[in-house]
Motif scaffolding. Structure first.
Motif, PDB file in Angstrom:
ATOM      1  N   HIS A 199       5.015   6.073   2.169  1.00 32.20           N
ATOM      2  CA  HIS A 199       3.865   5.252   1.970  1.00 32.20           C
ATOM      3  C   HIS A 199       3.618   3.560   2.078  1.00 32.20           C
ATOM      4  O   HIS A 199       4.537   3.068   2.581  1.00 32.20           O
ATOM      5  CB  HIS A 199       4.627   5.340   0.343  1.00 32.20           C
ATOM      6  CG  HIS A 199       2.804   4.288  -1.128  1.00 32.20           C
ATOM      7  ND1 HIS A 199       3.285   3.281  -1.033  1.00 32.20           N
ATOM      8  CD2 HIS A 199       2.557   5.004  -1.901  1.00 32.20           C
ATOM      9  CE1 HIS A 199       2.035   2.892  -1.951  1.00 32.20           C
ATOM     10  NE2 HIS A 199       1.311   3.923  -2.411  1.00 32.20           N
ATOM     11  N   ARG A 200       1.913   2.991   2.188  1.00 31.95           N
ATOM     12  CA  ARG A 200       2.069   1.660   2.633  1.00 31.95           C
ATOM     13  C   ARG A 200       3.535   0.303   1.786  1.00 31.95           C
ATOM     14  O   ARG A 200       3.670  -0.275   3.203  1.00 31.95           O
ATOM     15  CB  ARG A 200       0.237   1.068   1.998  1.00 31.95           C
ATOM     16  CG  ARG A 200       0.189  -0.274   2.636  1.00 31.95           C
ATOM     17  CD  ARG A 200      -0.488  -0.535   1.951  1.00 31.95           C
ATOM     18  NE  ARG A 200      -0.164  -1.214   0.927  1.00 31.95           N
ATOM     19  CZ  ARG A 200      -0.924  -1.591   0.204  1.00 31.95           C
ATOM     20  NH1 ARG A 200      -2.183  -2.465  -0.010  1.00 31.95           N
ATOM     21  NH2 ARG A 200       0.165  -2.172  -0.776  1.00 31.95           N
ATOM     22  N   ASN A 201       3.229   0.657   0.554  1.00 26.14           N
ATOM     23  CA  ASN A 201       4.350   0.110   0.590  1.00 26.14           C
ATOM     24  C   ASN A 201       6.041   0.512   0.728  1.00 26.14           C
ATOM     25  O   ASN A 201       6.589  -0.510  -0.035  1.00 26.14           O
ATOM     26  CB  ASN A 201       4.316  -0.320  -1.100  1.00 26.14           C
ATOM     27  CG  ASN A 201       2.817  -0.839  -1.663  1.00 26.14           C
ATOM     28  OD1 ASN A 201       2.652  -1.321  -0.350  1.00 26.14           O
ATOM     29  ND2 ASN A 201       2.587  -0.844  -2.800  1.00 26.14           N
ATOM     30  N   ALA A 237       4.642   2.332   8.213  1.00 18.52           N
ATOM     31  CA  ALA A 237       3.331   3.785   8.123  1.00 18.52           C
ATOM     32  C   ALA A 237       2.092   3.078   8.353  1.00 18.52           C
ATOM     33  O   ALA A 237       1.803   2.936   8.330  1.00 18.52           O
ATOM     34  CB  ALA A 237       3.343   2.962   6.396  1.00 18.52           C
ATOM     35  N   GLN A 238       1.561   4.385   9.053  1.00 17.70           N
ATOM     36  CA  GLN A 238       0.487   4.290   8.497  1.00 17.70           C
ATOM     37  C   GLN A 238      -0.541   4.656   7.925  1.00 17.70           C
ATOM     38  O   GLN A 238      -0.494   5.041   6.812  1.00 17.70           O
ATOM     39  CB  GLN A 238       0.394   5.803  10.144  1.00 17.70           C
ATOM     40  CG  GLN A 238       0.500   5.927  11.161  1.00 17.70           C
ATOM     41  CD  GLN A 238       0.570   6.246  12.344  1.00 17.70           C
ATOM     42  OE1 GLN A 238      -0.157   7.181  12.156  1.00 17.70           O
ATOM     43  NE2 GLN A 238       1.006   6.506  13.702  1.00 17.70           N
ATOM     44  N   GLY A 239      -2.167   3.763   8.223  1.00 13.02           N
ATOM     45  CA  GLY A 239      -2.539   3.952   6.971  1.00 13.02           C
ATOM     46  C   GLY A 239      -4.219   3.648   7.123  1.00 13.02           C
ATOM     47  O   GLY A 239      -3.910   1.965   7.777  1.00 13.02           O
ATOM     48  N   SER A 244      -5.861   1.211   4.757  1.00 16.47           N
ATOM     49  CA  SER A 244      -6.084   0.197   3.213  1.00 16.47           C
ATOM     50  C   SER A 244      -6.603  -0.610   4.221  1.00 16.47           C
ATOM     51  O   SER A 244      -5.636  -1.242   5.006  1.00 16.47           O
ATOM     52  CB  SER A 244      -4.984   0.352   2.703  1.00 16.47           C
ATOM     53  OG  SER A 244      -5.309  -0.097   1.625  1.00 16.47           O
ATOM     54  N   VAL A 300       2.221  -6.798   2.336  1.00 13.95           N
ATOM     55  CA  VAL A 300       3.123  -5.672   3.221  1.00 13.95           C
ATOM     56  C   VAL A 300       4.424  -6.233   4.918  1.00 13.95           C
ATOM     57  O   VAL A 300       3.396  -7.400   5.559  1.00 13.95           O
ATOM     58  CB  VAL A 300       1.751  -4.371   4.007  1.00 13.95           C
ATOM     59  CG1 VAL A 300       2.981  -3.524   4.750  1.00 13.95           C
ATOM     60  CG2 VAL A 300       1.342  -4.122   2.804  1.00 13.95           C
ATOM     61  N   CYS A 349      -1.449   0.388   9.075  1.00 14.40           N
ATOM     62  CA  CYS A 349      -1.636  -0.301   8.077  1.00 14.40           C
ATOM     63  C   CYS A 349      -1.781  -1.577   8.135  1.00 14.40           C
ATOM     64  O   CYS A 349      -0.765  -2.243   8.465  1.00 14.40           O
ATOM     65  CB  CYS A 349      -0.571  -0.076   6.819  1.00 14.40           C
ATOM     66  SG  CYS A 349      -0.087   1.416   5.547  1.00 14.40           S
ATOM     67  N   THR A 401       0.066  -5.574   7.916  1.00 13.93           N
ATOM     68  CA  THR A 401       1.406  -5.403   7.744  1.00 13.93           C
ATOM     69  C   THR A 401       2.682  -6.885   8.749  1.00 13.93           C
ATOM     70  O   THR A 401       1.366  -7.228   9.428  1.00 13.93           O
ATOM     71  CB  THR A 401       1.945  -4.616   8.373  1.00 13.93           C
ATOM     72  OG1 THR A 401       1.223  -4.653   9.600  1.00 13.93           O
ATOM     73  CG2 THR A 401       1.621  -3.468   7.877  1.00 13.93           C
TER      74      THR A 401
END
Length: 298
Positions: free
Chosen positions: A92-94, A118-120, A122, A129, A164, A167
């Motif tokens: 998860h992003r967090n 973490a990839q994303g 958002s 983050v 994400c 970061t």
């Protein structure tokens, strides 16, 4: 559930977490879902995990945490970075690999690799983050603020492909009301390699901090309209002192496609007294097919 919680006060003693001789362990923290009743993060120091359900951690469970040493070297008195603490590309992003939250004091983190992967896509989470997050809070009308922390000779990075947006390497943060009277203070960030995408170091809701002798890299691969900073002082408590000395900022790179976009090696937008001296800044690079924007050293 890919989550760890640690909170202990050993009194006059010290708790040391260290690899066995010759071992180079990796702690992989899956963290597939975010907390709903407590602080976000895959490895939280200052609040224990209680119960048997996944990520059972709550804000009222914050407790004083003292005298912890996380030493990633697998030799006595060594300086090799043998312990890796990381989340996964699927986290998860967090799922921050390490969070110091609340009344955490007299702690040392050294000789570790701390990786946010973490990839994303958002675009939220600005100033939140981080690979290593420092978080304060007023809980039940009691100020819970990290202080007297040494962060030394680590590789702390969120500089990975596809991570994400927003970061950071190290980020200070505060949430909830009322706001604590003090912000995290007496932090020394020394002799680390710190890499970030949106920022390498962000002082948001921070007190006095020494940033000394680090190598710092900014590699903003987010979007051409996003401004970014290697060191960002944005909300420092009035009366605090920030020392930025003897660092080598070796990469200040970012996608810039807008005339109003900015990449800064050091950006000061806050209260406090800032001393900046004996730093070396190079590695400026404007990325993008049609580069345009502003580049600043300080």
């Amino acid at each position: 559930d890919g989550f760890l919680g640690l909170a202990v006060d050993p009194g006059e003693y010290t708790v040391t977490i260290k690899p066995y001789t010759g071992i180079q362990p990796k702690i992989n923290l899956a963290y597939p879902a975010d907390a709903t009743d407590g602080p976000s993060g895959a490895f939280i120091i200052g609040c224990p995990e209680l119960g048997t359900t996944s990520h059972h951690i709550n804000w009222p469970d914050l407790r004083p945490t003292r005298n912890i040493v996380i030493d990633g070297s697998n030799t006595v008195g060594g300086t090799t970075r043998d312990l890796t603490i990381q989340n996964l590309t699927t986290s998860h992003r967090n799922g921050f690999p390490m969070v110091l939250v609340g009344d955490v004091a007299n702690m040392t983190i050294k000789n570790c690799n701390i990786y946010y992967q973490a990839q994303g896509v958002s675009t939220s989470g600005n100033l939140f983050v981080s690979a290593l997050q420092i978080r304060s809070r007023n809980q039940d009308l009691v100020d819970c603020v990290p202080n007297n922390i040494m962060i030394e000779n680590n590789h702390i990075s969120s500089n990975f492909t596809g991570v994400c947006q927003n970061t950071q390497g190290i980020g200070f943060y505060q949430s909830g009301t009322p706001v604590p009277v003090s912000y995290p203070w007496a932090f020394t960030i020394k002799d680390n390699l710190i890499e970030g995408t949106r920022r390498a170091i962000a002082l948001y809701k921070a007190g006095s901090v020494d940033i000394v002798g680090n190598e710092i890299k900014l590699n903003q691969q987010i979007a051409g309209s996003v401004s970014s900073e290697a060191i960002y002082s944005v909300d420092v408590l009035s009366g605090s002192t920030i020392n930025i000395l003897g660092n080598k900022i070796t990469q200040v790179a970012g996608i810039l496609t807008s005339s109003t976009s900015i990449i800064n090696a050091i950006s000061l937008e806050s209260n406090g007294t800032h001393y900046i001296y004996n730093n070396m800044i190079n590695g400026f690079e404007v990325l993008g097919s049609t580069p345009a924007g502003i580049v600043n050293a300080v």
